[in-house]
Structure formats: C-alpha cells, structure tokens
Design a protein around this motif. Structure first.
Motif, PDB file in Angstrom:
ATOM      1  N   VAL A 164       0.839  -1.201   0.000  1.00  0.00           N
ATOM      2  CA  VAL A 164       0.000   0.000   0.000  1.00  0.00           C
ATOM      3  C   VAL A 164       0.875   1.252   0.000  1.00  0.00           C
ATOM      4  CG1 VAL A 164      -1.631   1.359   1.363  1.00  0.00           C
ATOM      5  CG2 VAL A 164      -1.994  -1.092   1.057  1.00  0.00           C
ATOM      6  N   GLY A 165       1.908   1.261   0.841  1.00  0.00           N
ATOM      7  CA  GLY A 165       2.812   2.414   0.874  1.00  0.00           C
ATOM      8  C   GLY A 165       3.445   2.682  -0.475  1.00  0.00           C
ATOM      9  N   GLU A 166       3.857   1.624  -1.159  1.00  0.00           N
ATOM     10  CA  GLU A 166       4.455   1.775  -2.489  1.00  0.00           C
ATOM     11  C   GLU A 166       3.448   2.304  -3.500  1.00  0.00           C
ATOM     12  OE1 GLU A 166       5.823  -2.188  -3.068  1.00  0.00           O
ATOM     13  OE2 GLU A 166       7.575  -1.953  -1.760  1.00  0.00           O
ATOM     14  N   GLY A 184      -5.845  -3.185  19.399  1.00  0.00           N
ATOM     15  CA  GLY A 184      -5.257  -4.408  19.926  1.00  0.00           C
ATOM     16  C   GLY A 184      -5.159  -5.535  18.926  1.00  0.00           C
ATOM     17  N   ASN A 185      -5.693  -5.346  17.716  1.00  0.00           N
ATOM     18  CA  ASN A 185      -5.611  -6.363  16.672  1.00  0.00           C
ATOM     19  C   ASN A 185      -4.227  -6.269  16.032  1.00  0.00           C
ATOM     20  OD1 ASN A 185      -5.726  -7.671  14.094  1.00  0.00           O
ATOM     21  ND2 ASN A 185      -7.943  -7.567  14.148  1.00  0.00           N
ATOM     22  N   VAL A 186      -3.395  -7.293  16.247  1.00  0.00           N
ATOM     23  CA  VAL A 186      -1.999  -7.228  15.810  1.00  0.00           C
ATOM     24  C   VAL A 186      -1.872  -7.126  14.294  1.00  0.00           C
ATOM     25  CG1 VAL A 186      -1.091  -8.402  17.845  1.00  0.00           C
ATOM     26  CG2 VAL A 186      -1.795  -9.765  15.862  1.00  0.00           C
ATOM     27  N   ARG A 191      -0.485  -3.791   9.456  1.00  0.00           N
ATOM     28  CA  ARG A 191      -0.786  -3.166   8.163  1.00  0.00           C
ATOM     29  C   ARG A 191      -0.352  -1.704   8.157  1.00  0.00           C
ATOM     30  NH1 ARG A 191      -6.917  -5.447   6.788  1.00  0.00           N
ATOM     31  NH2 ARG A 191      -6.325  -7.644   6.631  1.00  0.00           N
ATOM     32  N   CYS A 192      -0.742  -0.964   9.183  1.00  0.00           N
ATOM     33  CA  CYS A 192      -0.379   0.455   9.244  1.00  0.00           C
ATOM     34  C   CYS A 192       1.133   0.624   9.362  1.00  0.00           C
ATOM     35  CB  CYS A 192      -1.081   1.131  10.418  1.00  0.00           C
ATOM     36  SG  CYS A 192      -2.855   1.390  10.172  1.00  0.00           S
ATOM     37  N   ALA A 193       1.789  -0.257  10.122  1.00  0.00           N
ATOM     38  CA  ALA A 193       3.247  -0.200  10.251  1.00  0.00           C
ATOM     39  C   ALA A 193       3.912  -0.457   8.905  1.00  0.00           C
ATOM     40  CB  ALA A 193       3.717  -1.216  11.283  1.00  0.00           C
ATOM     41  N   GLY A 194       3.335  -1.375   8.117  1.00  0.00           N
ATOM     42  CA  GLY A 194       3.865  -1.654   6.791  1.00  0.00           C
ATOM     43  C   GLY A 194       3.725  -0.462   5.866  1.00  0.00           C
ATOM     44  N   VAL A 195       2.575   0.211   5.935  1.00  0.00           N
ATOM     45  CA  VAL A 195       2.375   1.428   5.134  1.00  0.00           C
ATOM     46  C   VAL A 195       3.446   2.456   5.481  1.00  0.00           C
ATOM     47  CG1 VAL A 195       0.833   3.352   4.623  1.00  0.00           C
ATOM     48  CG2 VAL A 195      -0.119   1.051   4.915  1.00  0.00           C
ATOM     49  N   VAL A 203       2.499   9.209   7.915  1.00  0.00           N
ATOM     50  CA  VAL A 203       1.336   8.380   8.224  1.00  0.00           C
ATOM     51  C   VAL A 203       0.888   8.658   9.650  1.00  0.00           C
ATOM     52  CG1 VAL A 203       0.417   6.035   8.424  1.00  0.00           C
ATOM     53  CG2 VAL A 203       2.137   6.546   6.675  1.00  0.00           C
ATOM     54  N   GLU A 204      -0.395   8.908   9.809  1.00  0.00           N
ATOM     55  CA  GLU A 204      -0.976   9.077  11.139  1.00  0.00           C
ATOM     56  C   GLU A 204      -2.052   8.013  11.323  1.00  0.00           C
ATOM     57  OE1 GLU A 204      -3.384  12.389  13.860  1.00  0.00           O
ATOM     58  OE2 GLU A 204      -2.595  12.939  11.885  1.00  0.00           O
ATOM     59  N   ASN A 205      -2.034   7.328  12.458  1.00  0.00           N
ATOM     60  CA  ASN A 205      -3.046   6.318  12.746  1.00  0.00           C
ATOM     61  C   ASN A 205      -4.236   6.940  13.469  1.00  0.00           C
ATOM     62  OD1 ASN A 205      -1.230   4.510  11.692  1.00  0.00           O
ATOM     63  ND2 ASN A 205      -0.800   3.462  13.620  1.00  0.00           N
ATOM     64  N   LEU A 206      -5.431   6.422  13.167  1.00  0.00           N
ATOM     65  CA  LEU A 206      -6.647   6.851  13.846  1.00  0.00           C
ATOM     66  C   LEU A 206      -7.396   5.616  14.306  1.00  0.00           C
ATOM     67  CD1 LEU A 206      -8.762   9.058  14.614  1.00  0.00           C
ATOM     68  CD2 LEU A 206      -9.799   8.652  12.351  1.00  0.00           C
ATOM     69  N   ASN A 207      -7.608   5.494  15.605  1.00  0.00           N
ATOM     70  CA  ASN A 207      -8.382   4.382  16.158  1.00  0.00           C
ATOM     71  C   ASN A 207      -9.853   4.767  16.226  1.00  0.00           C
ATOM     72  OD1 ASN A 207      -6.417   2.198  17.062  1.00  0.00           O
ATOM     73  ND2 ASN A 207      -5.506   3.999  18.018  1.00  0.00           N
ATOM     74  N   ILE A 208     -10.713   3.898  15.714  1.00  0.00           N
ATOM     75  CA  ILE A 208     -12.151   4.148  15.740  1.00  0.00           C
ATOM     76  C   ILE A 208     -12.866   2.940  16.351  1.00  0.00           C
ATOM     77  CG2 ILE A 208     -12.106   5.684  13.740  1.00  0.00           C
ATOM     78  CD1 ILE A 208     -13.162   3.315  12.055  1.00  0.00           C
ATOM     79  N   GLU A 209     -14.125   3.139  16.670  1.00  0.00           N
ATOM     80  CA  GLU A 209     -14.943   2.057  17.226  1.00  0.00           C
ATOM     81  C   GLU A 209     -15.619   1.324  16.079  1.00  0.00           C
ATOM     82  OE1 GLU A 209     -18.612   1.477  20.446  1.00  0.00           O
ATOM     83  OE2 GLU A 209     -17.753   3.473  20.089  1.00  0.00           O
ATOM     84  N   GLY A 210     -14.978   0.261  15.617  1.00  0.00           N
ATOM     85  CA  GLY A 210     -15.405  -0.401  14.392  1.00  0.00           C
ATOM     86  C   GLY A 210     -16.787  -1.013  14.419  1.00  0.00           C
ATOM     87  N   THR A 211     -17.285  -1.338  15.606  1.00  0.00           N
ATOM     88  CA  THR A 211     -18.614  -1.943  15.688  1.00  0.00           C
ATOM     89  C   THR A 211     -19.727  -0.901  15.758  1.00  0.00           C
ATOM     90  OG1 THR A 211     -18.339  -2.138  18.089  1.00  0.00           O
ATOM     91  CG2 THR A 211     -17.774  -4.061  16.755  1.00  0.00           C
ATOM     92  N   ASN A 212     -19.367   0.362  15.723  1.00  0.00           N
ATOM     93  CA  ASN A 212     -20.338   1.457  15.737  1.00  0.00           C
ATOM     94  C   ASN A 212     -20.064   2.328  14.510  1.00  0.00           C
ATOM     95  OD1 ASN A 212     -21.858   3.809  16.175  1.00  0.00           O
ATOM     96  ND2 ASN A 212     -21.556   3.746  18.389  1.00  0.00           N
ATOM     97  N   MET A 213     -20.738   2.017  13.396  1.00  0.00           N
ATOM     98  CA  MET A 213     -20.431   2.694  12.140  1.00  0.00           C
ATOM     99  C   MET A 213     -20.732   4.193  12.160  1.00  0.00           C
ATOM    100  SD  MET A 213     -18.779   1.878   9.503  1.00  0.00           S
ATOM    101  CE  MET A 213     -18.886   0.095   9.361  1.00  0.00           C
ATOM    102  N   PRO A 214     -21.854   4.649  12.739  1.00  0.00           N
ATOM    103  CA  PRO A 214     -22.085   6.096  12.798  1.00  0.00           C
ATOM    104  C   PRO A 214     -20.980   6.830  13.554  1.00  0.00           C
ATOM    105  CG  PRO A 214     -24.123   4.923  13.201  1.00  0.00           C
ATOM    106  CD  PRO A 214     -23.045   3.901  13.206  1.00  0.00           C
TER     107      PRO A 214
END
Length: 334
Positions: A164-166, A184-186, A191-195, A203-214
């Motif tokens: 993805v980074g490439e 906590g999902n390794v 994936r983000c570390a690879g990017v 690259v900036e990471n953003l953690n979201i609540e994946g089970t709450n789409m709104p």
C-alpha cells in the motif's frame, strides 16, 4: 491486478489445486450453527467419514468480510462431508471460550484467527494437546507455529502494508491517515506499520470504534476536517471504506480513499472512482483452504505449505480490474 509477490499467488494456487485433487463434486448438509446452505452444484460428497470442523474468528458484528470467509468454508465443508460450526467475538477472551467449548465437543478440527494471540494462544495449545488439529487463518500468522497449529493461511500483513505504501508513492500522496477499526488487533497494527515503512510521506493512525459505524464515520469526518493536508485515507476493512467516502463528503475533503479487502460495495466504488484502489487477500480462499486442509489432514495426512504460511494475498485491485471481478463479488465469493 498487480501482485507484489508472485510467489504468494502461485503458492495459493498450488494449495487449491492440491485440495481439489483429493475430492469430488459438492452437496451434503451444512451445520445448523451457520443457518446457511452453500451448494456448489453437481456431483456428490466424498465418501470419507463425516467430520465436524469448527471455526472461531474475531469478527465484529456486521463485518461482511467474514461472510465471505464463511462462504468458502461452507463450500469446502459441503464438498468434504463436514459438519461446519462457526462462532465469533471481537474480544480475545470470548474467542478463547469458544475454542474451549469446541474442545469439549471433541470436534475433529478447529480453524482460528490470532488477532489477539495473547488471549487466544493458550486455548489453541490446549486443543492441539487434546489431539485436535488446528489451522490458523487471516491474522497473527507470525504466532501460528508457536501454538502448534498445522499451518497458517492468509496474507503477510506487513508485506500488504508495504504494498500500500508503495502504491501511495506512485500516486504522489504526501500524508496518509491509517484507520484502525479494532484496537489491539496485531494484524491491523502490522498493516499500518507496513504502510509507514515504505510510504515516503507521513502516516498518522486513527483508532475508531469499528462496531459502531455512525461513530466511526463521525470520527473520520472530524479528523479530515481538522487535517486538511491529509490527501489519502487508508481503511483496513471494506465496510470502513464506504464510511470514509461519506465522511470525506461531510468534511469537504479531497483525500483519496483506499482500502484493504474487497466486497461488492468496494467494487462499485472502484467503478465509480470513489475509491482509488483496494488490497485483496481472497477471504473465500482462506475459509475454503482451511476446511479442506483439515479434511485432507484427517483423511490423508496432508499439510499445506510445508511449514510456511500459505499466502492468499496481497493483490492491489484498481478500477481496471472491475470487469473481471464484479461477477464474483456479486455472488459473495470475492
């Protein structure tokens, strides 16, 4: 499609050829646990002893990726005269409890994901110690061997991130937002570390609540509103690509949306140029090969991969690949 590692595709193809060589047709009866009936049509099931194989994943509610994994697993189970059982929970502790319950049921094999290996590994080792063969899929491949699993089927997440980074470099991007939908999902973190490893921008990471789409959409929109210099967003699952397209509109952002994983909606978005590219790891193949491997192991002592991971990706998919893919995504197998 451009595959960063041709060997990965070749190995997966060889594994599938091996799996298919040992069996005939399809049909049979599915497990009541799934409530689904997958019939590939034609032929009869194998005449080998009926087995019971369970799958335990870290799927969150409403994640279509795991529907595709299950579809592949159910097709292989139908063909192989296997009763297929399925359970999922995004929390590692609950995953471990599901594994324990399947050990108590004395299933003939278990397929499991290692998204949170510290919580799940002990239960996997317990299954192996009880004489139940285990195949790991999708996540935590680097931890698979230590648990005693026969093999791991999936993509190397760091390598996928690097691809993805490439690709972002080729597109001239300068600042990427990498959206992690499950803390906590390794595998998602890898994936983000690879990017970050190959991307020449920031690259900036953003953690979201994946089970709450709104809530997830709102978090991405807020980040795009405050970060006008973000010119690309990388989501780590297909459902979050659609959320990001919506968030981008709300924030008035020009950022390109790109994503890991493929489904029918992502293909439509690629066609409409709402998404730049997607990374396909072939989830149907992960489910199919995992069940097939456990059947092959039980009936013929076969192990796929020769001690190495069986790679099902990554492949970078763009709009030009849509004509070849949409008939498969429409039926839910890609």
């Amino acid at each position: 499609m451009r595959t960063p590692r041709k060997a990965a595709a070749l190995l997966a193809a060889c594994a599938l050829a091996l799996a298919l060589a040992g069996c005939s047709g399809s049909g049979g009866k599915d497990s009541e646990d799934t409530g689904k009936n997958e019939d590939g049509g034609g032929g009869k099931t194998v005449t080998t002893k009926r087995l019971k194989i369970a799958m335990v994943t870290h799927s969150g509610e409403g994640d279509t990726f795991w529907d595709i994994v299950q579809s592949g697993a159910e097709q292989a189970a139908s063909k192989d005269n296997v009763e297929f059982l399925y359970a999922a929970n995004k929390e590692g502790k609950e995953q471990a409890q599901h594994i324990e319950s399947y050990i108590d049921k004395k299933v003939d094999g278990i397929v499991v994901t290692l998204a949170k290996p510290e919580a799940v590994a002990a239960a996997v080792k317990k299954a192996v110690a009880a004489g139940i063969p285990v195949v790991t899929i999708n996540s935590g491949g680097e931890h698979s061997k230590a648990t005693g699993a026969l093999s791991h089927i999936g993509q190397e997440e760091s390598v996928a991130g690097e691809a993805v980074g490439e690709e972002l470099n080729k597109r001239g991007k300068k600042k990427a937002l990498c959206v992690i939908h499950e803390q906590g999902n390794v595998s998602l973190e890898a994936r983000c570390a690879g990017v970050k490893k190959t991307f020449e921008g920031t690259v900036e990471n953003l953690n979201i609540e994946g089970t709450n789409m709104p809530a997830s959409t709102s978090s991405i929109e807020a980040k795009l509103e405050s970060g006008k210099d973000i010119d690309t967003v990388v989501t780590l699952g297909a459902p979050f690509a659609a959320a990001t397209v919506k968030a981008k509109t709300g924030a008035g952002s020009d950022a390109e949306v790109n994503t890991f994983d493929l489904n029918a909606e992502v293909v439509k978005q690629l066609k409409a140029k709402e998404i730049g590219f997607a990374v396909d790891q072939q989830p149907y193949l992960q489910g199919y090969l995992a069940v097939d491997e456990l059947w092959l192991y039980a009936t013929n002592g076969n192990v796929l991969g020769g001690g190495r991971p069986v790679l099902t990706g990554p492949a970078v998919v763009t709009g030009k690949d849509v004509p070849a893919l949409e008939k498969y995504t429409a039926r839910g197998t890609r």
